[in-house]
Design a protein around this motif. Structure first.
Motif, PDB file in Angstrom:
ATOM      1  N   ALA A   1      13.631  12.429  12.899  1.00 53.45           N
ATOM      2  CA  ALA A   1      14.061  11.249  12.061  1.00 53.45           C
ATOM      3  C   ALA A   1      14.372  11.437  10.832  1.00 53.45           C
ATOM      4  CB  ALA A   1      12.271   9.883  12.700  1.00 53.45           C
ATOM      5  N   GLU A   2      15.089  10.764  10.297  1.00 52.83           N
ATOM      6  CA  GLU A   2      15.216  10.577   8.718  1.00 52.83           C
ATOM      7  C   GLU A   2      13.888   9.613   8.388  1.00 52.83           C
ATOM      8  OE1 GLU A   2      19.095   8.688   8.127  1.00 52.83           O
ATOM      9  OE2 GLU A   2      20.193   9.236   9.470  1.00 52.83           O
ATOM     10  N   VAL A   3      13.458  10.295   7.177  1.00 52.46           N
ATOM     11  CA  VAL A   3      12.344   9.740   6.918  1.00 52.46           C
ATOM     12  C   VAL A   3      12.017   9.623   5.369  1.00 52.46           C
ATOM     13  CG1 VAL A   3       9.712  10.994   6.607  1.00 52.46           C
ATOM     14  CG2 VAL A   3      11.674  11.953   8.252  1.00 52.46           C
ATOM     15  N   LYS A   4      12.105   8.612   5.392  1.00 46.54           N
ATOM     16  CA  LYS A   4      12.254   8.304   3.031  1.00 46.54           C
ATOM     17  C   LYS A   4      10.757   7.410   3.429  1.00 46.54           C
ATOM     18  CE  LYS A   4      14.396   4.017   3.918  1.00 46.54           C
ATOM     19  NZ  LYS A   4      15.706   3.139   3.925  1.00 46.54           N
ATOM     20  N   ARG A   5      10.005   7.545   2.273  1.00 47.64           N
ATOM     21  CA  ARG A   5       9.161   6.877   1.564  1.00 47.64           C
ATOM     22  C   ARG A   5       9.076   4.408   1.885  1.00 47.64           C
ATOM     23  NH1 ARG A   5       4.171   8.264  -0.914  1.00 47.64           N
ATOM     24  NH2 ARG A   5       4.133   6.773  -1.605  1.00 47.64           N
ATOM     25  N   ALA A   6       8.631   4.320   1.615  1.00 53.77           N
ATOM     26  CA  ALA A   6       9.114   3.265   2.082  1.00 53.77           C
ATOM     27  C   ALA A   6       8.258   2.346   1.075  1.00 53.77           C
ATOM     28  CB  ALA A   6       9.184   2.199   3.302  1.00 53.77           C
ATOM     29  N   GLY A   7       6.801   2.872  -0.035  1.00 57.00           N
ATOM     30  CA  GLY A   7       6.421   2.146  -0.291  1.00 57.00           C
ATOM     31  C   GLY A   7       5.022   1.915  -0.715  1.00 57.00           C
ATOM     32  N   ALA A   8       4.480   1.637  -1.830  1.00 54.85           N
ATOM     33  CA  ALA A   8       2.737   2.136  -2.058  1.00 54.85           C
ATOM     34  C   ALA A   8       2.222   0.578  -1.803  1.00 54.85           C
ATOM     35  CB  ALA A   8       2.695   2.373  -3.847  1.00 54.85           C
ATOM     36  N   ILE A   9       0.774   1.561  -1.481  1.00 55.09           N
ATOM     37  CA  ILE A   9      -0.666   0.377  -0.885  1.00 55.09           C
ATOM     38  C   ILE A   9      -1.555   0.570  -1.994  1.00 55.09           C
ATOM     39  CG2 ILE A   9      -1.422  -0.813   1.379  1.00 55.09           C
ATOM     40  CD1 ILE A   9       1.378  -1.115   1.715  1.00 55.09           C
ATOM     41  N   GLY A  10      -1.712  -0.728  -2.317  1.00 54.35           N
ATOM     42  CA  GLY A  10      -2.791  -0.692  -2.931  1.00 54.35           C
ATOM     43  C   GLY A  10      -4.190  -0.545  -2.203  1.00 54.35           C
ATOM     44  N   ARG A  11      -5.145   0.020  -3.273  1.00 56.30           N
ATOM     45  CA  ARG A  11      -6.905   0.134  -1.837  1.00 56.30           C
ATOM     46  C   ARG A  11      -7.660  -1.251  -2.424  1.00 56.30           C
ATOM     47  NH1 ARG A  11      -9.291   5.094  -5.535  1.00 56.30           N
ATOM     48  NH2 ARG A  11      -7.167   6.766  -5.624  1.00 56.30           N
ATOM     49  N   ASN A  12      -7.028  -2.026  -2.984  1.00 53.83           N
ATOM     50  CA  ASN A  12      -8.182  -3.009  -2.834  1.00 53.83           C
ATOM     51  C   ASN A  12      -7.469  -4.048  -1.458  1.00 53.83           C
ATOM     52  OD1 ASN A  12      -5.482  -4.216  -3.725  1.00 53.83           O
ATOM     53  ND2 ASN A  12      -6.448  -5.448  -4.979  1.00 53.83           N
ATOM     54  N   VAL A  13      -6.546  -3.728  -0.896  1.00 49.48           N
ATOM     55  CA  VAL A  13      -6.074  -4.318   0.464  1.00 49.48           C
ATOM     56  C   VAL A  13      -7.150  -3.932   1.804  1.00 49.48           C
ATOM     57  CG1 VAL A  13      -4.074  -4.945  -0.279  1.00 49.48           C
ATOM     58  CG2 VAL A  13      -4.333  -2.708   0.945  1.00 49.48           C
ATOM     59  N   PHE A  14      -8.140  -3.007   0.961  1.00 50.98           N
ATOM     60  CA  PHE A  14      -7.856  -2.206   2.305  1.00 50.98           C
ATOM     61  C   PHE A  14     -10.043  -2.780   2.647  1.00 50.98           C
ATOM     62  CE2 PHE A  14      -4.874  -0.154   1.870  1.00 50.98           C
ATOM     63  CZ  PHE A  14      -4.069   0.666   3.246  1.00 50.98           C
ATOM     64  N   TRP A  15     -10.324  -2.866   3.477  1.00 51.94           N
ATOM     65  CA  TRP A  15     -12.466  -2.720   3.919  1.00 51.94           C
ATOM     66  C   TRP A  15     -12.581  -1.565   4.535  1.00 51.94           C
ATOM     67  CZ3 TRP A  15     -15.372  -4.405   7.761  1.00 51.94           C
ATOM     68  CH2 TRP A  15     -17.047  -4.181   7.684  1.00 51.94           C
ATOM     69  N   PRO A  16     -13.446  -0.543   4.477  1.00 49.54           N
ATOM     70  CA  PRO A  16     -13.774  -0.566   2.914  1.00 49.54           C
ATOM     71  C   PRO A  16     -12.061  -0.148   2.611  1.00 49.54           C
ATOM     72  CG  PRO A  16     -14.618   1.012   3.943  1.00 49.54           C
ATOM     73  CD  PRO A  16     -14.152  -0.257   5.054  1.00 49.54           C
ATOM     74  N   ALA A  17     -12.790  -0.165   0.990  1.00 47.54           N
ATOM     75  CA  ALA A  17     -11.657   0.415  -0.102  1.00 47.54           C
ATOM     76  C   ALA A  17     -11.688   1.789  -0.355  1.00 47.54           C
ATOM     77  CB  ALA A  17     -11.899  -0.383  -1.037  1.00 47.54           C
ATOM     78  N   PRO A  18     -10.333   2.406   0.201  1.00 47.71           N
ATOM     79  CA  PRO A  18     -10.529   3.547  -0.039  1.00 47.71           C
ATOM     80  C   PRO A  18     -10.655   4.201  -0.823  1.00 47.71           C
ATOM     81  CG  PRO A  18      -8.300   3.758   1.080  1.00 47.71           C
ATOM     82  CD  PRO A  18      -8.832   2.039   0.798  1.00 47.71           C
ATOM     83  N   ASN A  19     -10.774   5.797  -1.544  1.00 46.60           N
ATOM     84  CA  ASN A  19     -10.558   6.390  -2.566  1.00 46.60           C
ATOM     85  C   ASN A  19      -9.522   7.020  -2.389  1.00 46.60           C
ATOM     86  OD1 ASN A  19     -11.302   8.310  -0.319  1.00 46.60           O
ATOM     87  ND2 ASN A  19     -13.475   9.440  -1.027  1.00 46.60           N
ATOM     88  N   VAL A  20      -8.752   7.116  -1.222  1.00 48.09           N
ATOM     89  CA  VAL A  20      -7.061   7.506  -2.189  1.00 48.09           C
ATOM     90  C   VAL A  20      -6.026   6.733  -1.828  1.00 48.09           C
ATOM     91  CG1 VAL A  20      -8.310   9.753  -0.760  1.00 48.09           C
ATOM     92  CG2 VAL A  20      -6.700   8.156   0.489  1.00 48.09           C
TER      93      VAL A  20
END
Length: 221
Positions: A184-203
């Motif tokens: 496939a043609e691959v590209k970055r499509a954005g970033a996701i913050g840690r605070n939208v997860f439970w538990p918040a990941p450390n990455v």
């Protein structure tokens, strides 16, 4: 298509309530981090360009946050879940929160790496919050096994997103970049913050978009 109820998607309180009722604690072993923000899952669906005629396969649906958002937009959703408790609970969550779309949902209780067929029409899109510890092999397995998948959007660890989308000559270009780019043609499509997860990941997390090539290409690392 009938419109879902405004509160059909899961919020932080809903996620914790469901988890408590099921006795679920997210496990590091399976890389489980549940998305608890409705705006984030709707953003993922928009970024994935999910269409009303799409058959979407989702890997690792967890408690159903992204699943419900996908059902709002797609014709059909097939969720692949390895966890016994989560797999058993998900159909009831869908039926309770989006009954008018429940017949458009199918569950496959299996390890995604072992899935070789899916129920119903062939999938046209793959959209998933992939467990970080198996993200690359699962992604490549699904692309290889289901050539009908035209568009993919996966949420993975930011570092993995960089590797998948790396161009030849980049410092992080390597085997994952080569293999993904073959399909496939691959590209970055954005970033996701840690605070939208439970538990918040450390990455940090990132979105990767893949559009399948008409013909795979050969590249060298």
């Amino acid at each position: 298509m009938s419109s879902p109820t405004p509160d059909a998607l899961l919020g932080p309180a809903d996620i914790r309530e469901l988890a408590a009722a099921l006795g679920v604690r997210p496990t590091k072993q399976r890389g489980q981090n549940f998305v608890i923000d409705a705006n984030t899952v709707r953003r993922i669906v928009r970024t994935a360009d999910v269409r009303p005629d799409d058959v979407v396969v989702e890997v690792g649906p967890g408690l159903g946050s992204l699943t419900l958002a996908l059902l709002e937009a797609a014709d059909r959703v097939i969720a692949v879940e390895i966890d016994d408790v989560l797999a058993a609970a998900l159909p009831a969550t869908i039926a309770a929160r989006m009954p008018e779309r429940a017949d458009r949902f199918a569950l496959v209780h299996s390890d995604a790496m072992r899935v070789t067929e899916l129920p119903g029409p062939p999938p046209t899109a793959l959209v998933a919050n992939l467990p970080y510890n198996v993200a690359v092999p699962v992604l490549l397995h699904m692309l290889e096994t289901f050539p009908s998948i035209e568009r993919t959007l996966v949420m993975v660890q930011s570092e993995v997103a960089d590797r998948l989308a790396a161009a030849p000559g980049s410092k992080v270009y390597g085997v994952p970049s080569v293999k993904a780019n073959w399909y496939a043609e691959v590209k970055r499509a954005g970033a996701i913050g840690r605070n939208v997860f439970w538990p918040a990941p450390n990455v940090d997390s990132g979105l990767v978009s893949l559009t399948r090539r008409a013909e795979p290409i050969k590249t060298t690392a």
